[in-house]
Write an enzyme that holds these catalytic residues in place. Sequence first.
Site, short mmCIF file in Angstrom:
data_model
loop_
_atom_site.label_atom_id
_atom_site.label_comp_id
_atom_site.label_asym_id
_atom_site.label_seq_id
_atom_site.Cartn_x
_atom_site.Cartn_y
_atom_site.Cartn_z
N GLU A 1 -4.10 -5.23 7.25
CA GLU A 1 -3.66 -3.90 6.58
C GLU A 1 -4.47 -2.71 7.25
O GLU A 1 -5.58 -3.06 7.73
CB GLU A 1 -4.28 -4.03 5.22
CG GLU A 1 -3.99 -2.74 4.27
CD GLU A 1 -4.58 -2.93 2.91
OE1 GLU A 1 -4.32 -3.91 2.54
OE2 GLU A 1 -5.29 -2.06 2.20
N GLU B 1 -8.17 6.13 1.93
CA GLU B 1 -8.25 5.85 0.56
C GLU B 1 -9.33 6.82 -0.07
O GLU B 1 -10.49 7.19 0.51
CB GLU B 1 -8.71 4.33 0.38
CG GLU B 1 -7.68 3.69 0.67
CD GLU B 1 -7.97 1.93 0.28
OE1 GLU B 1 -7.46 1.32 -0.89
OE2 GLU B 1 -8.86 1.56 1.06
#
Length: 255
Positions: free
Chosen positions: A137, A142
Amino acid sequence: MRSLIGVIVVVAVVSVVSFSLPPKMHFSDQFDGATLDSSSWNYNYGDGCPDLCGWGNQEQQIYTDRNVSVSDGQLRILATHEDGNYYSGKITTKDKVEFQYGTVEVRAKLPVGRGVWPAIWMLGHDIEDKKWPACGEIDIMEYAGKNQGTIHTSIHTSSSYGITVNTKVSKLEGIEEGFHTYKTQWSPNSIKFSIDDELVYTFSPKTKNENNWPFNKPFYLILNLAIGGHFGGHDIDDSIFPAEFLIDYVKVYKN
């Protein structure tokens, strides 16, 4: 002898010019239409149940396609609170736009408020076979609304995932104001993260193996706006809704 030297000089110049050519555009979406391009993007639906309730993070949102729209040259992912439920949107390029190595650039404006969790990220195309985190990932951006002025850029692998050690927390006062550019440059040797063209983090393990470097295969893109969860926070401020994650464009260049 003089002619031979001239040929060598010409060849050298041509080689330099070739090496300096700009990267090739692999994929671009400026969101100029009135609907999401279904040839490039997929919608995710639901709350993850029964296989992955709360999407594995105790997230509160139910994903729908009605919470994703395109207008005025922007992608809009809207989070709402209706009748005691939270709704939002998540789209991916899985099986449609996948690539190995290159540069991903996304210009976006963050939602604000306690409980929002917008993200720009990537997963390995073999996730059904390798599962997470073995598939790998790449978290380009974020943001947790409970921690204003803070952006996370992270890598998740079999050797470090969840609260991963492979992360950088960047303190950027005012990052919620206006649009900002989030970029990842991915090569066989490293993954570099930039915010507004300022390098913030480089991931490049000296010894690469399947546990710490599952990045030698195609990946696909994900854009979503989660609500609550382990990262977004369980103390959600219901007064912030509707909250909107805006994306101006997505560009992918291949080296």
